[in-house]
Motif scaffolding. Structure first.
Motif, mmCIF file in Angstrom:
data_model
loop_
_atom_site.group_PDB
_atom_site.id
_atom_site.type_symbol
_atom_site.label_atom_id
_atom_site.label_comp_id
_atom_site.label_asym_id
_atom_site.label_seq_id
_atom_site.Cartn_x
_atom_site.Cartn_y
_atom_site.Cartn_z
ATOM 1 N N SER A 102 0.828 -1.204 0.000
ATOM 2 C CA SER A 102 0.000 0.000 0.000
ATOM 3 C C SER A 102 0.863 1.254 0.000
ATOM 4 O O SER A 102 2.060 1.201 0.263
ATOM 5 N N ALA A 103 0.204 2.376 -0.298
ATOM 6 C CA ALA A 103 0.835 3.699 -0.265
ATOM 7 C C ALA A 103 -0.090 4.619 0.507
ATOM 8 O O ALA A 103 -1.233 4.828 0.098
ATOM 9 N N HIS A 104 0.375 5.111 1.619
ATOM 10 C CA HIS A 104 -0.419 6.000 2.476
ATOM 11 C C HIS A 104 -1.788 5.395 2.791
ATOM 12 O O HIS A 104 -2.819 6.076 2.731
ATOM 13 N N GLY A 105 -1.800 4.098 3.083
ATOM 14 C CA GLY A 105 -3.040 3.426 3.463
ATOM 15 C C GLY A 105 -3.908 2.965 2.317
ATOM 16 O O GLY A 105 -4.908 2.290 2.534
ATOM 17 N N SER A 106 -3.553 3.315 1.077
ATOM 18 C CA SER A 106 -4.337 2.888 -0.093
ATOM 19 C C SER A 106 -3.683 1.669 -0.730
ATOM 20 O O SER A 106 -2.469 1.670 -0.984
ATOM 21 N N ALA A 107 -4.492 0.663 -1.001
ATOM 22 C CA ALA A 107 -3.979 -0.549 -1.636
ATOM 23 C C ALA A 107 -3.447 -0.236 -3.027
ATOM 24 O O ALA A 107 -4.039 0.558 -3.762
ATOM 25 N N LEU A 108 -2.332 -0.848 -3.363
ATOM 26 C CA LEU A 108 -1.753 -0.685 -4.691
ATOM 27 C C LEU A 108 -2.149 -1.878 -5.556
ATOM 28 O O LEU A 108 -2.068 -3.027 -5.106
ATOM 29 N N THR A 168 4.628 5.544 -3.778
ATOM 30 C CA THR A 168 5.219 6.656 -3.040
ATOM 31 C C THR A 168 6.606 6.225 -2.580
ATOM 32 O O THR A 168 6.975 5.045 -2.713
ATOM 33 N N GLY A 169 7.352 7.146 -2.032
ATOM 34 C CA GLY A 169 8.680 6.813 -1.524
ATOM 35 C C GLY A 169 8.641 5.665 -0.531
ATOM 36 O O GLY A 169 9.450 4.737 -0.598
ATOM 37 N N CYS A 170 7.684 5.713 0.382
ATOM 38 C CA CYS A 170 7.574 4.661 1.401
ATOM 39 C C CYS A 170 7.199 3.307 0.793
ATOM 40 O O CYS A 170 7.720 2.273 1.205
ATOM 41 N N SER A 171 6.281 3.322 -0.178
ATOM 42 C CA SER A 171 5.877 2.044 -0.785
ATOM 43 C C SER A 171 7.020 1.461 -1.612
ATOM 44 O O SER A 171 7.228 0.241 -1.612
ATOM 45 N N SER A 202 9.451 -0.061 0.787
ATOM 46 C CA SER A 202 9.013 -1.362 1.306
ATOM 47 C C SER A 202 9.238 -2.469 0.273
ATOM 48 O O SER A 202 9.589 -3.592 0.637
ATOM 49 N N SER A 203 9.069 -2.143 -1.024
ATOM 50 C CA SER A 203 9.320 -3.167 -2.048
ATOM 51 C C SER A 203 10.807 -3.493 -2.134
ATOM 52 O O SER A 203 11.189 -4.656 -2.311
ATOM 53 N N VAL A 204 11.654 -2.486 -1.985
ATOM 54 C CA VAL A 204 13.103 -2.726 -2.003
ATOM 55 C C VAL A 204 13.505 -3.560 -0.780
ATOM 56 O O VAL A 204 14.311 -4.488 -0.892
ATOM 57 N N ALA A 205 12.920 -3.272 0.372
ATOM 58 C CA ALA A 205 13.197 -4.067 1.571
ATOM 59 C C ALA A 205 12.771 -5.519 1.359
ATOM 60 O O ALA A 205 13.483 -6.457 1.765
#
Length: 160
Positions: free
Chosen positions: A43-49, A73-76, A79-82
């Protein structure tokens, strides 16, 4: 939210992660399961991708995202890179090293450092007709049309 890869629009953004070695069939099954779980909850800012993946040649992990539904988003992306880094550790593989080249030699896929590929080109062990994997493509459409191309049709052409 995970969706079948073929249901994503051609303009969907993709990220390609080439492995330094071929995955076993057991590893592919495990990675597919892990990717399915990750993308179901991505997700990105609580919205499912709306996202999917394919594994090609038991060697390339391709994650796709329909940015029309909701952009990354940067955070999403972090998380994919992690997630990819966790796969690297779990399977003792390299997926994030961008200083390598994957190309076909007959029916086999070879993975070499950029310096080794440059030397192979100089020694004429590979040519401008060698099929390379252009992992810099950005969309499903580009991936379908420009991922597996002769070296002279990609950024690899500078070595010939």
């Amino acid at each position: 939210m995970y969706v079948p890869f073929e249901n994503l629009p051609e303009e969907s953004r993709i990220w390609i992660y080439p492995s330094n070695r071929k995955f076993s069939e057991e590893e592919v099954a495990e990675i597919e399961n892990d990717l399915g779980e990750f993308l179901t909850n991505w997700s990105a800012h609580g919205s499912a991708l709306e996202a999917s993946f394919v594994i090609k040649y038991n060697r390339f992990i391709i994650i796709a995202l329909n940015q029309e539904v909701h952009p990354a988003t940067g955070c999403s992306i972090d998380s994919s890179v992690a997630f990819i880094q966790n796969l690297e550790q779990k399977y003792s593989i390299d997926l994030l090293d961008k200083m390598n080249v994957s190309f076909k030699q007959g029916e086999f896929i070879t993975y070499k450092t950029l310096l080794d590929f440059k030397k192979l080109a100089k020694d004429k062990s590979v040519s401008e007709h060698t099929i390379v994997f252009n992992n810099l493509v950005n969309t499903i459409e580009e991936w379908k049309e420009n991922w597996e191309v002769p070296a002279n049709e990609s950024w690899h052409s500078r070595f010939f």
